[in-house]
Design a protein around this motif. Structure first.
Motif, mmCIF file in Angstrom:
data_model
loop_
_atom_site.group_PDB
_atom_site.id
_atom_site.type_symbol
_atom_site.label_atom_id
_atom_site.label_comp_id
_atom_site.label_asym_id
_atom_site.label_seq_id
_atom_site.Cartn_x
_atom_site.Cartn_y
_atom_site.Cartn_z
ATOM 1 N N GLN B 25 0.844 -1.196 0.000
ATOM 2 C CA GLN B 25 0.000 0.000 0.000
ATOM 3 C C GLN B 25 0.882 1.250 0.000
ATOM 4 O O GLN B 25 1.902 1.311 0.689
ATOM 5 C CB GLN B 25 -0.985 -0.021 1.184
ATOM 6 N N HIS B 26 0.442 2.225 -0.801
ATOM 7 C CA HIS B 26 1.210 3.467 -0.992
ATOM 8 C C HIS B 26 0.470 4.648 -0.376
ATOM 9 O O HIS B 26 0.592 5.776 -0.851
ATOM 10 C CB HIS B 26 1.407 3.702 -2.493
ATOM 11 N N ALA B 92 -6.459 -5.153 1.956
ATOM 12 C CA ALA B 92 -6.964 -3.803 2.167
ATOM 13 C C ALA B 92 -6.077 -3.101 3.189
ATOM 14 O O ALA B 92 -5.375 -3.745 3.972
ATOM 15 C CB ALA B 92 -8.417 -3.825 2.654
ATOM 16 N N SER B 93 -6.133 -1.771 3.183
ATOM 17 C CA SER B 93 -5.422 -1.007 4.192
ATOM 18 C C SER B 93 -6.315 0.116 4.681
ATOM 19 O O SER B 93 -7.282 0.511 4.007
ATOM 20 C CB SER B 93 -4.107 -0.438 3.638
ATOM 21 N N SER B 94 -6.013 0.629 5.876
ATOM 22 C CA SER B 94 -6.754 1.758 6.425
ATOM 23 C C SER B 94 -5.859 2.517 7.395
ATOM 24 O O SER B 94 -4.861 1.980 7.903
ATOM 25 C CB SER B 94 -8.032 1.282 7.134
ATOM 26 N N GLU B 105 -11.479 4.026 7.059
ATOM 27 C CA GLU B 105 -12.030 3.604 5.763
ATOM 28 C C GLU B 105 -11.018 2.723 5.063
ATOM 29 O O GLU B 105 -9.831 3.047 4.979
ATOM 30 C CB GLU B 105 -12.349 4.804 4.879
ATOM 31 N N GLN B 106 -11.488 1.588 4.557
ATOM 32 C CA GLN B 106 -10.600 0.608 3.951
ATOM 33 C C GLN B 106 -10.482 0.832 2.454
ATOM 34 O O GLN B 106 -11.475 1.083 1.772
ATOM 35 C CB GLN B 106 -11.122 -0.802 4.211
ATOM 36 N N PHE B 107 -9.267 0.709 1.975
ATOM 37 C CA PHE B 107 -8.981 0.772 0.546
ATOM 38 C C PHE B 107 -8.489 -0.608 0.130
ATOM 39 O O PHE B 107 -7.532 -1.137 0.699
ATOM 40 C CB PHE B 107 -7.917 1.836 0.256
ATOM 41 N N PHE B 108 -9.164 -1.173 -0.871
ATOM 42 C CA PHE B 108 -8.874 -2.536 -1.296
ATOM 43 C C PHE B 108 -7.985 -2.567 -2.526
ATOM 44 O O PHE B 108 -8.067 -1.696 -3.402
ATOM 45 C CB PHE B 108 -10.165 -3.279 -1.628
#
Lengths: 112, 117
Positions: B25-26, B92-94, B105-108
């Motif tokens: 994740q960036h 996912a990351s948050s 909020e999660q980004f997949f």
């Protein structure tokens, strides 16, 4: 039995029409309820996040509503576009822990 | 793009193979997640890492082994899998944990489509 049930399982509508997707849940108490859109071959993307005390939240043509008394949420899509074709997933998140309760999603197809 | 990348996008493996899935994740987030998505089933949360420490392991079989060497990278090591493990694996990351509050909020990522023969 899944604690988050979505209906319908699938839906086909004409471009330009409105539609409403339903989410019924039994998770209680809960902290927030989220709607995600998942395009084919991609990960889910967040559309709306509502806390237990909110009744409605909008994101462009997407409007989510929440009735905590009846434990129901809906996602209304206005003036549908072909790009709205996707799976829409309802997620309920309780106050404690990291257990998220996902629905199985509604598959929406918008046709010209 | 969501800022979360996953490799490989597709993987076919035999039951005796060992392979690894990678997620990066960036977004500068401090929490990362592994999910399993099977057809006609809800997403299943597998593992949660916060500040590089595992905070959740949802009764996942030991043939799945996660690793989080730093806050930007997450791996899922696979060995002696079964055909029923075939699924889409999503990372996912948050910022902050997604549980317990409206934040996080999660980004997949786009997922890895895994097929076990």
């Amino acid at each position: 039995k899944n604690q988050v049930e979505q209906s319908p399982q699938s839906l086909i509508i004409l471009e330009g029409k409105n539609c409403t997707l339903q989410c019924n849940y039994t998770v209680s108490p809960f902290s927030n309820l989220r709607w995600y859109k998942q395009d084919t071959g991609r990960g889910p993307v967040s559309l709306t996040i509502m806390t237990f005390s909110e009744n409605t939240k909008s994101n462009g043509r997407y409007t989510a509503t929440l009735d905590a008394d009846t434990k129901q949420s809906s996602l209304h899509i206005t003036a549908s576009q072909l790009s709205d074709s996707a799976s829409y997933i309802c997620v309920v998140i309780p106050f404690t822990g990291n257990q998220f309760y996902f629905g199985t999603g509604t598959s929406l197809t918008v046709i010209p | 793009e969501t800022g979360v990348t996953q490799t490989p996008r597709h993987l076919v493996m035999g039951m005796t193979n060992k392979k690894s899935l990678k997620c990066e994740q960036h977004l500068g987030h401090n929490a990362m997640y592994w999910y399993k998505q099977s057809a006609k089933k809800p997403l299943e949360l597998m593992f949660v890492y916060s500040l590089e420490e595992r905070v959740e392991n949802n009764s996942v079989p030991s043939r799945f082994s996660p690793e989080c060497p730093n806050s930007s990278h997450l791996f899922l090591h696979l060995h002696t899998l079964q055909p029923e493990d075939s699924a889409l694996y999503l990372c996912a990351s948050s910022q902050g944990l997604a549980g317990g509050g409206p934040g996080g909020e999660q980004f997949f990522g786009p997922g890895t489509r895994l097929t076990v023969l």
